[in-house]
Design a protein around this motif. Structure first.
Motif, PDB file in Angstrom:
ATOM      1  N   PRO A 252       0.811  -1.222   0.000  1.00 53.49           N
ATOM      2  CA  PRO A 252       0.000   0.000   0.000  1.00 53.49           C
ATOM      3  C   PRO A 252       0.843   1.269   0.000  1.00 53.49           C
ATOM      4  CG  PRO A 252       0.031  -0.964   2.195  1.00 53.49           C
ATOM      5  CD  PRO A 252       0.723  -1.942   1.286  1.00 53.49           C
ATOM      6  N   LEU A 253       0.255   2.333  -0.532  1.00 59.20           N
ATOM      7  CA  LEU A 253       0.894   3.642  -0.488  1.00 59.20           C
ATOM      8  C   LEU A 253       1.100   4.071   0.955  1.00 59.20           C
ATOM      9  CD1 LEU A 253       1.774   6.307  -1.901  1.00 59.20           C
ATOM     10  CD2 LEU A 253      -0.622   7.026  -1.777  1.00 59.20           C
ATOM     11  N   ILE A 254       0.060   3.913   1.777  1.00 59.73           N
ATOM     12  CA  ILE A 254       0.123   4.231   3.208  1.00 59.73           C
ATOM     13  C   ILE A 254      -0.256   2.984   3.987  1.00 59.73           C
ATOM     14  CG2 ILE A 254      -0.844   5.632   5.073  1.00 59.73           C
ATOM     15  CD1 ILE A 254      -1.478   7.769   3.018  1.00 59.73           C
ATOM     16  N   GLN A 255       0.626   2.529   4.845  1.00 62.93           N
ATOM     17  CA  GLN A 255       0.315   1.379   5.681  1.00 62.93           C
ATOM     18  C   GLN A 255      -0.612   1.836   6.803  1.00 62.93           C
ATOM     19  OE1 GLN A 255       3.711  -0.840   6.991  1.00 62.93           O
ATOM     20  NE2 GLN A 255       4.555  -1.086   4.932  1.00 62.93           N
ATOM     21  N   LEU A 256      -1.879   1.422   6.720  1.00 59.12           N
ATOM     22  CA  LEU A 256      -2.875   1.884   7.687  1.00 59.12           C
ATOM     23  C   LEU A 256      -2.532   1.458   9.105  1.00 59.12           C
ATOM     24  CD1 LEU A 256      -6.142   1.193   5.634  1.00 59.12           C
ATOM     25  CD2 LEU A 256      -4.774   3.291   5.766  1.00 59.12           C
ATOM     26  N   ALA A 257      -1.707   0.425   9.246  1.00 60.84           N
ATOM     27  CA  ALA A 257      -1.307  -0.011  10.591  1.00 60.84           C
ATOM     28  C   ALA A 257      -0.542   1.070  11.332  1.00 60.84           C
ATOM     29  CB  ALA A 257      -0.456  -1.283  10.486  1.00 60.84           C
ATOM     30  N   MET A 258       0.066   2.018  10.595  1.00 57.42           N
ATOM     31  CA  MET A 258       0.788   3.108  11.263  1.00 57.42           C
ATOM     32  C   MET A 258      -0.130   3.880  12.200  1.00 57.42           C
ATOM     33  SD  MET A 258       3.377   4.899   8.547  1.00 57.42           S
ATOM     34  CE  MET A 258       2.043   5.569   7.574  1.00 57.42           C
ATOM     35  N   PHE A 259      -1.390   4.030  11.790  1.00 60.01           N
ATOM     36  CA  PHE A 259      -2.315   4.848  12.564  1.00 60.01           C
ATOM     37  C   PHE A 259      -2.828   4.140  13.816  1.00 60.01           C
ATOM     38  CE2 PHE A 259      -2.319   6.514   8.280  1.00 60.01           C
ATOM     39  CZ  PHE A 259      -2.165   7.871   8.506  1.00 60.01           C
ATOM     40  N   ARG A 260      -2.439   2.872  14.002  1.00 57.90           N
ATOM     41  CA  ARG A 260      -2.736   2.203  15.267  1.00 57.90           C
ATOM     42  C   ARG A 260      -1.829   2.715  16.373  1.00 57.90           C
ATOM     43  NH1 ARG A 260      -2.800  -3.901  12.712  1.00 57.90           N
ATOM     44  NH2 ARG A 260      -4.646  -3.645  11.373  1.00 57.90           N
ATOM     45  N   HIS A 261      -0.729   3.331  16.000  1.00 55.60           N
ATOM     46  CA  HIS A 261       0.182   3.928  16.971  1.00 55.60           C
ATOM     47  C   HIS A 261      -0.305   5.351  17.235  1.00 55.60           C
ATOM     48  CE1 HIS A 261       2.607   0.448  16.357  1.00 55.60           C
ATOM     49  NE2 HIS A 261       3.004   0.799  15.153  1.00 55.60           N
ATOM     50  N   PRO A 262      -0.894   5.608  18.385  1.00 58.34           N
ATOM     51  CA  PRO A 262      -1.514   6.915  18.637  1.00 58.34           C
ATOM     52  C   PRO A 262      -0.576   8.094  18.481  1.00 58.34           C
ATOM     53  CG  PRO A 262      -2.161   5.311  20.316  1.00 58.34           C
ATOM     54  CD  PRO A 262      -1.070   4.674  19.510  1.00 58.34           C
ATOM     55  N   ALA A 263       0.721   7.886  18.752  1.00 61.39           N
ATOM     56  CA  ALA A 263       1.654   9.007  18.658  1.00 61.39           C
ATOM     57  C   ALA A 263       1.714   9.562  17.243  1.00 61.39           C
ATOM     58  CB  ALA A 263       3.043   8.571  19.110  1.00 61.39           C
ATOM     59  N   LEU A 264       1.617   8.684  16.239  1.00 63.57           N
ATOM     60  CA  LEU A 264       1.650   9.146  14.860  1.00 63.57           C
ATOM     61  C   LEU A 264       0.342   9.829  14.481  1.00 63.57           C
ATOM     62  CD1 LEU A 264       3.458   6.214  13.019  1.00 63.57           C
ATOM     63  CD2 LEU A 264       4.376   8.424  13.644  1.00 63.57           C
ATOM     64  N   GLY A 265      -0.777   9.139  14.736  1.00 63.11           N
ATOM     65  CA  GLY A 265      -2.073   9.708  14.379  1.00 63.11           C
ATOM     66  C   GLY A 265      -2.331  11.036  15.066  1.00 63.11           C
ATOM     67  N   SER A 266      -1.979  11.122  16.353  1.00 60.55           N
ATOM     68  CA  SER A 266      -2.206  12.372  17.080  1.00 60.55           C
ATOM     69  C   SER A 266      -1.292  13.476  16.567  1.00 60.55           C
ATOM     70  CB  SER A 266      -1.969  12.159  18.579  1.00 60.55           C
ATOM     71  OG  SER A 266      -0.596  11.904  18.840  1.00 60.55           O
ATOM     72  N   GLY A 267      -0.074  13.112  16.128  1.00 61.10           N
ATOM     73  CA  GLY A 267       0.839  14.109  15.576  1.00 61.10           C
ATOM     74  C   GLY A 267       0.300  14.722  14.304  1.00 61.10           C
ATOM     75  N   PHE A 268      -0.266  13.874  13.430  1.00 56.76           N
ATOM     76  CA  PHE A 268      -0.863  14.386  12.196  1.00 56.76           C
ATOM     77  C   PHE A 268      -2.079  15.258  12.503  1.00 56.76           C
ATOM     78  CE2 PHE A 268       0.759  10.159  10.373  1.00 56.76           C
ATOM     79  CZ  PHE A 268       2.007  10.708  10.096  1.00 56.76           C
ATOM     80  N   ALA A 269      -2.929  14.794  13.417  1.00 55.22           N
ATOM     81  CA  ALA A 269      -4.144  15.550  13.754  1.00 55.22           C
ATOM     82  C   ALA A 269      -3.798  16.900  14.378  1.00 55.22           C
ATOM     83  CB  ALA A 269      -5.015  14.737  14.710  1.00 55.22           C
ATOM     84  N   ALA A 270      -2.838  16.901  15.307  1.00 52.24           N
ATOM     85  CA  ALA A 270      -2.453  18.154  15.955  1.00 52.24           C
ATOM     86  C   ALA A 270      -1.846  19.122  14.957  1.00 52.24           C
ATOM     87  CB  ALA A 270      -1.459  17.867  17.085  1.00 52.24           C
ATOM     88  N   SER A 271      -1.067  18.609  14.018  1.00 49.09           N
ATOM     89  CA  SER A 271      -0.471  19.469  12.996  1.00 49.09           C
ATOM     90  C   SER A 271      -1.548  20.152  12.166  1.00 49.09           C
ATOM     91  CB  SER A 271       0.444  18.637  12.091  1.00 49.09           C
ATOM     92  OG  SER A 271       1.027  19.438  11.085  1.00 49.09           O
ATOM     93  N   ALA A 272      -2.596  19.417  11.790  1.00 52.73           N
ATOM     94  CA  ALA A 272      -3.687  20.011  11.011  1.00 52.73           C
ATOM     95  C   ALA A 272      -4.439  21.066  11.821  1.00 52.73           C
ATOM     96  CB  ALA A 272      -4.644  18.912  10.550  1.00 52.73           C
ATOM     97  N   LEU A 273      -4.709  20.786  13.091  1.00 56.31           N
ATOM     98  CA  LEU A 273      -5.429  21.740  13.943  1.00 56.31           C
ATOM     99  C   LEU A 273      -4.629  23.037  14.114  1.00 56.31           C
ATOM    100  CD1 LEU A 273      -6.719  19.296  16.709  1.00 56.31           C
ATOM    101  CD2 LEU A 273      -8.128  20.522  15.046  1.00 56.31           C
ATOM    102  N   VAL A 274      -3.337  22.892  14.374  1.00 54.87           N
ATOM    103  CA  VAL A 274      -2.497  24.053  14.608  1.00 54.87           C
ATOM    104  C   VAL A 274      -2.340  24.887  13.338  1.00 54.87           C
ATOM    105  CG1 VAL A 274      -0.124  24.737  15.112  1.00 54.87           C
ATOM    106  CG2 VAL A 274      -1.265  23.075  16.572  1.00 54.87           C
ATOM    107  N   ALA A 275      -2.212  24.221  12.183  1.00 52.27           N
ATOM    108  CA  ALA A 275      -2.103  24.954  10.920  1.00 52.27           C
ATOM    109  C   ALA A 275      -3.389  25.721  10.624  1.00 52.27           C
ATOM    110  CB  ALA A 275      -1.790  23.985   9.786  1.00 52.27           C
ATOM    111  N   THR A 276      -4.525  25.151  10.992  1.00 56.11           N
ATOM    112  CA  THR A 276      -5.801  25.850  10.812  1.00 56.11           C
ATOM    113  C   THR A 276      -5.810  27.158  11.591  1.00 56.11           C
ATOM    114  OG1 THR A 276      -6.957  23.739  10.519  1.00 56.11           O
ATOM    115  CG2 THR A 276      -8.310  25.646  11.065  1.00 56.11           C
ATOM    116  N   VAL A 277      -5.280  27.123  12.807  1.00 57.41           N
ATOM    117  CA  VAL A 277      -5.218  28.330  13.630  1.00 57.41           C
ATOM    118  C   VAL A 277      -4.253  29.349  13.029  1.00 57.41           C
ATOM    119  CG1 VAL A 277      -4.529  29.224  15.887  1.00 57.41           C
ATOM    120  CG2 VAL A 277      -5.871  27.119  15.733  1.00 57.41           C
ATOM    121  N   MET A 278      -3.098  28.896  12.541  1.00 57.99           N
ATOM    122  CA  MET A 278      -2.148  29.822  11.931  1.00 57.99           C
ATOM    123  C   MET A 278      -2.747  30.515  10.717  1.00 57.99           C
ATOM    124  SD  MET A 278       0.391  30.005  13.853  1.00 57.99           S
ATOM    125  CE  MET A 278       1.272  31.126  12.770  1.00 57.99           C
TER     126      MET A 278
END
Length: 468
Positions: A252-278
């Motif tokens: 796969p292009l993106i291994q969906l198993a990566m998102f089982r690791h909360p540190a990665l998923g939360s990092g992506f989500a927080a980055s999107a939230l913070v960029a929205t504020v900027m």
């Protein structure tokens, strides 16, 4: 030419690549009026000179990261810089607006490769103990490119014409290719038998999905019509199809198993939230500064330049702080500073004017620099070597999606808070109301990012082999 192992020069080559890609994002904005006159075109037509570049980056950046993992990050980075450089030359030679937009699209494809692989190449080039400092420097170069673009573009247009706005990238691009070739570690050998296949179907679906979402958020300048709704529905359908295809793909292009690791998923989500504020500071600021504080264009530019300037100054110290105190502590510090700045900005700006606007803006931007250095270091930490490119692409994608979403959503919130359909003619008290609502939402988004970060830190220790 054999590559020479030199972490300092390797980081210099990556920094120049990051500077060029961010410069390409901001330098064209100042030239839109000149381009409209040169090509006898409307603003709606020439804005595609900017939009095409952003869309190309957004749609290709994850695929570029994955391709770098498969064929070698160093060689693909050199190809991306070369594409960016050639496309820059073609932009300067474009005889028609259509060809200029096509060349800008190609330039954006090159920039997508550069953005994804500069971050992914840090682990190949710099000792792990200095990863935070390296990420901080890349953040600084991104901020410098963003801040330098308008002033450099304006000076080149005034002195030499709009063509130099693009041609200036050519010598810098050649230098970047030479530096990467000489100082970045050579890609390791890989036989055909152990090389995974590239996920063409997943790439196509992700590209179409991201293009649909980006167009839905940008067309109509924040006013949602039937076309925007249709594109948004297409994006939602694309997400479902993409997840289904990726769950069944052999490589796969993106291994969906990566998102089982909360540190990665939360990092992506927080980055999107913070960029929205900027993006709220970039979208809301000019209207408030002009309509409520009665500043002219030059004064607005000076006030708005505070953000990139602070980010450039804080980036390197932020990276060093991450190396010393750890990404979680510095990331939380950055988010707290952003939340405090967002909460205080409407209160201080309405009471103290320009100084009251600049002080909390400084806190927001400094906090953003701290968060970016910490979050990028945390997400890339311990990621498997064959996944660094795609993870680097995902980090940049989450930021870009946050910026695109923020441009539309925060603009809509500001308009709703002001109760005006024409912000250019809105009264000062209406703009103050819009400012309060916009940054109340911004504060809420930062608090949500903080909550996600604390939840992940408590419940899920970082895995030792993310992306496995």
């Amino acid at each position: 030419m054999q590559a020479i192992s030199s972490p300092r020069w390797a980081l210099a080559s990556l920094s120049l690549s990051m500077l060029l890609s961010s410069l390409g994002t901001s330098i064209a904005n100042v030239g839109l009026p000149t381009l409209a006159e040169a090509f006898n075109a409307s603003f709606q037509q020439v804005q595609w000179v900017v939009l095409a570049y952003l869309l190309a980056i957004t749609t290709l950046i994850v695929s570029a990261g994955r391709l770098g993992d498969l064929i070698g990050r160093r060689r693909l980075l050199m190809a991306g810089i070369a594409l960016f450089t050639v496309a820059s030359a073609l932009c300067s030679l474009a005889p028609t607006l259509g060809l200029l937009i096509a060349a800008r699209t190609a330039q954006g494809f090159g920039a997508a490769i550069m953005m994804a692989l500069t971050m992914a190449s840090v682990a190949d080039s710099v000792p792990k103990a200095r990863a935070g400092s390296a990420m901080g420097l890349l953040g600084t170069m991104s901020a410098v490119g963003t801040a330098l673009g308008p002033s450099l573009g304006g000076a080149l247009i005034a002195g030499f014409g709009w063509q130099l706005m693009f041609l200036v990238n050519v010598p810098l691009g050649i230098l970047a290719v030479l530096l990467v070739r000489r100082f970045l570690p050579v890609d390791g050998p890989r036989t055909k038998t152990d090389r995974p296949r590239f996920d063409h179907l997943g790439t196509l679906l992700l590209t179409l999905t991201l293009a649909s979402y980006a167009l839905a958020m940008t067309l109509g300048r924040g006013s949602f019509g039937q076309l925007n709704v249709t594109l948004l529905c297409a994006a939602l359908l694309g997400v479902g199809l993409f997840l289904r295809v990726e769950s069944r793909a052999a490589s796969p292009l993106i291994q969906l198993a990566m998102f089982r690791h909360p540190a990665l998923g939360s990092g992506f989500a927080a980055s999107a939230l913070v960029a929205t504020v900027m993006m709220a500071t970039l979208v809301v600021g000019p209207f408030y500064l002009s309509g409520a504080l009665a500043l002219d264009a030059a004064a607005i530019g000076l006030v708005m330049s505070t953000g990139p300037l602070v980010a450039a100054l804080v980036g390197v110290p932020a990276g060093r702080a991450v190396d010393r105190f750890g990404p979680h502590r510095i990331g939380v510090t950055g988010l707290v500073a952003m939340a405090a700045g967002s909460a205080l900005l409407p209160l201080l700006a309405t009471r103290f004017g320009v100084p009251g606007y600049i002080a909390p803006l400084t806190a927001i931007t400094a906090g953003y620099a701290l968060f970016q250095a910490a979050n990028n270091t945390a997400v890339m930490h311990d990621v498997r070597a064959d996944q660094r490119g795609v993870v680097g692409g995902l980090i940049n994608l989450s930021r870009n999606l946050g910026l695109i979403t923020g441009a539309s959503v925060m603009g809509t919130v500001f308009a709703a808070g002001s109760g005006s359909t024409d912000l250019a003619t809105a009264l000062p008290h209406a703009l103050e109301a819009g400012l309060r609502m916009s940054f109340a939402v911004a504060t809420g988004l930062i608090l949500l990012a903080l909550a996600v970060g604390f939840a992940v830190e408590r419940r899920a220790p970082r895995p030792s082999n993310a992306g496995a």
